[in-house]
Design a protein around this motif. Structure first.
Motif, PDB file in Angstrom:
ATOM      1  N   PHE A  66       9.501 -12.085  15.274  1.00  8.71           N
ATOM      2  CA  PHE A  66       9.823 -11.234  16.420  1.00  8.71           C
ATOM      3  C   PHE A  66       9.026  -9.935  16.359  1.00  8.71           C
ATOM      4  O   PHE A  66       8.727  -9.424  15.280  1.00  8.71           O
ATOM      5  N   TYR A  67       8.741  -9.406  17.532  1.00 11.92           N
ATOM      6  CA  TYR A  67       8.249  -8.032  17.603  1.00 11.92           C
ATOM      7  C   TYR A  67       9.371  -7.098  17.175  1.00 11.92           C
ATOM      8  O   TYR A  67      10.547  -7.464  17.204  1.00 11.92           O
ATOM      9  N   GLU A  68       9.008  -5.881  16.813  1.00  9.29           N
ATOM     10  CA  GLU A  68      10.009  -4.837  16.606  1.00  9.29           C
ATOM     11  C   GLU A  68      10.590  -4.524  17.984  1.00  9.29           C
ATOM     12  O   GLU A  68       9.852  -4.273  18.932  1.00  9.29           O
ATOM     13  N   ASN A 112      16.308  -0.757  21.203  1.00  5.60           N
ATOM     14  CA  ASN A 112      17.654  -1.032  21.705  1.00  5.60           C
ATOM     15  C   ASN A 112      17.615  -1.364  23.190  1.00  5.60           C
ATOM     16  O   ASN A 112      18.320  -2.271  23.659  1.00  5.60           O
ATOM     17  N   ALA A 113      16.778  -0.656  23.945  1.00  5.37           N
ATOM     18  CA  ALA A 113      16.664  -0.893  25.388  1.00  5.37           C
ATOM     19  C   ALA A 113      16.125  -2.300  25.667  1.00  5.37           C
ATOM     20  O   ALA A 113      16.611  -2.981  26.584  1.00  5.37           O
ATOM     21  N   GLU A 114      15.136  -2.758  24.904  1.00  8.66           N
ATOM     22  CA  GLU A 114      14.593  -4.109  25.093  1.00  8.66           C
ATOM     23  C   GLU A 114      15.661  -5.163  24.811  1.00  8.66           C
ATOM     24  O   GLU A 114      15.773  -6.161  25.533  1.00  8.66           O
ATOM     25  N   ILE A 115      16.434  -4.939  23.764  1.00  4.88           N
ATOM     26  CA  ILE A 115      17.501  -5.882  23.416  1.00  4.88           C
ATOM     27  C   ILE A 115      18.549  -5.913  24.527  1.00  4.88           C
ATOM     28  O   ILE A 115      18.960  -6.994  24.976  1.00  4.88           O
ATOM     29  N   GLU A 116      18.973  -4.746  24.987  1.00  7.23           N
ATOM     30  CA  GLU A 116      19.987  -4.687  26.053  1.00  7.23           C
ATOM     31  C   GLU A 116      19.486  -5.324  27.336  1.00  7.23           C
ATOM     32  O   GLU A 116      20.229  -6.020  28.033  1.00  7.23           O
ATOM     33  N   LEU A 130      10.201 -11.754  23.249  1.00  9.91           N
ATOM     34  CA  LEU A 130      10.587 -11.149  21.979  1.00  9.91           C
ATOM     35  C   LEU A 130       9.714 -11.643  20.824  1.00  9.91           C
ATOM     36  O   LEU A 130       9.675 -11.030  19.763  1.00  9.91           O
ATOM     37  N   VAL A 131       9.038 -12.771  21.034  1.00  7.23           N
ATOM     38  CA  VAL A 131       8.364 -13.505  19.961  1.00  7.23           C
ATOM     39  C   VAL A 131       6.909 -13.062  19.804  1.00  7.23           C
ATOM     40  O   VAL A 131       6.116 -13.163  20.741  1.00  7.23           O
ATOM     41  N   ARG A 132       6.598 -12.588  18.616  1.00  8.88           N
ATOM     42  CA  ARG A 132       5.212 -12.203  18.303  1.00  8.88           C
ATOM     43  C   ARG A 132       4.363 -13.432  18.024  1.00  8.88           C
ATOM     44  O   ARG A 132       3.250 -13.560  18.513  1.00  8.88           O
ATOM     45  N   GLN A 133       4.910 -14.355  17.187  1.00  9.79           N
ATOM     46  CA  GLN A 133       4.174 -15.583  16.871  1.00  9.79           C
ATOM     47  C   GLN A 133       5.109 -16.614  16.272  1.00  9.79           C
ATOM     48  O   GLN A 133       6.194 -16.282  15.794  1.00  9.79           O
TER      49      GLN A 133
END
Length: 182
Positions: free
Chosen positions: A123-125, A128-132, A156-159
């Motif tokens: 996952f990317y870092e 909180n706003a992205e998660i919400e 959300l997925v980097r690779q």
């Protein structure tokens, strides 16, 4: 006839890549683990229990059972029971690599094949706003690890390293090989 021991629409869609000749019979089993089972073998164990249950109902058919687990920091992450739980799970996965393991079991007559497929997902870092924002889509509610890679969760997925379809919930190519073996 193939019987899929799952109500998952994602698994049904993926199984149709292998065959259109199947029916659905969800397994109504207790998914708690009472035996001493290696953490990373839990999905395969649950897949076996599901397939075994449905095979008793359809003994003349080929029955496929599956279970997918998400693993991080030596713990198995299930489906979130609330938005708060989804937030905690996604915060835990943020910036890390986790394992997605799908266990499968195939029953055909007296023959049984069990196997697992493992995919690494980073996952990317996440803020909180992205998660919400992701939780607000409603997508995390019925998914192990609180995300679906095939939808908005892809953001959300980097690779990934391994089988993409395994992360969706069914390792299609490996399952097809095993069906041909049995």
């Amino acid at each position: 006839m193939i019987v899929l021991a799952s109500a998952s629409p994602r698994r049904q869609e993926l199984l149709s890549l292998i065959t259109e000749n199947y029916k659905i019979e969800p397994a109504h089993i207790d998914e708690s683990i009472h035996e001493q089972i290696d953490l990373y073998k839990i999905p395969e164990h649950l897949a076996f229990k599901k397939a075994e249950y449905v095979h008793k109902l359809h003994p003349d058919d080929t029955v496929i059972g599956c279970d997918t687990g998400v693993f991080v920091d030596s713990q198995m992450i299930g489906k979130p029971k609330s938005d708060k739980a989804a937030f905690e799970i996604l915060k835990l996965l943020s910036g890390k690599t986790h394992l997605v393991i799908t266990g499968c079991a195939i029953f055909k007559g007296s023959r049984v094949i069990r196997f697992s497929q493992v995919t690494e997902v980073e996952f990317y870092e996440l803020s909180n706003a992205e998660i919400e924002e992701y939780i607000a889509t409603g997508d995390p509610s019925d998914k192990a690890g609180a995300y679906g890679i095939q939808g908005k969760g892809s953001l959300l997925v980097r690779q990934i390293k391994g089988d993409y379809f395994n992360v969706v919930g069914l390792p299609v190519a490996l399952l097809n090989k095993k069906l041909n073996e049995i």
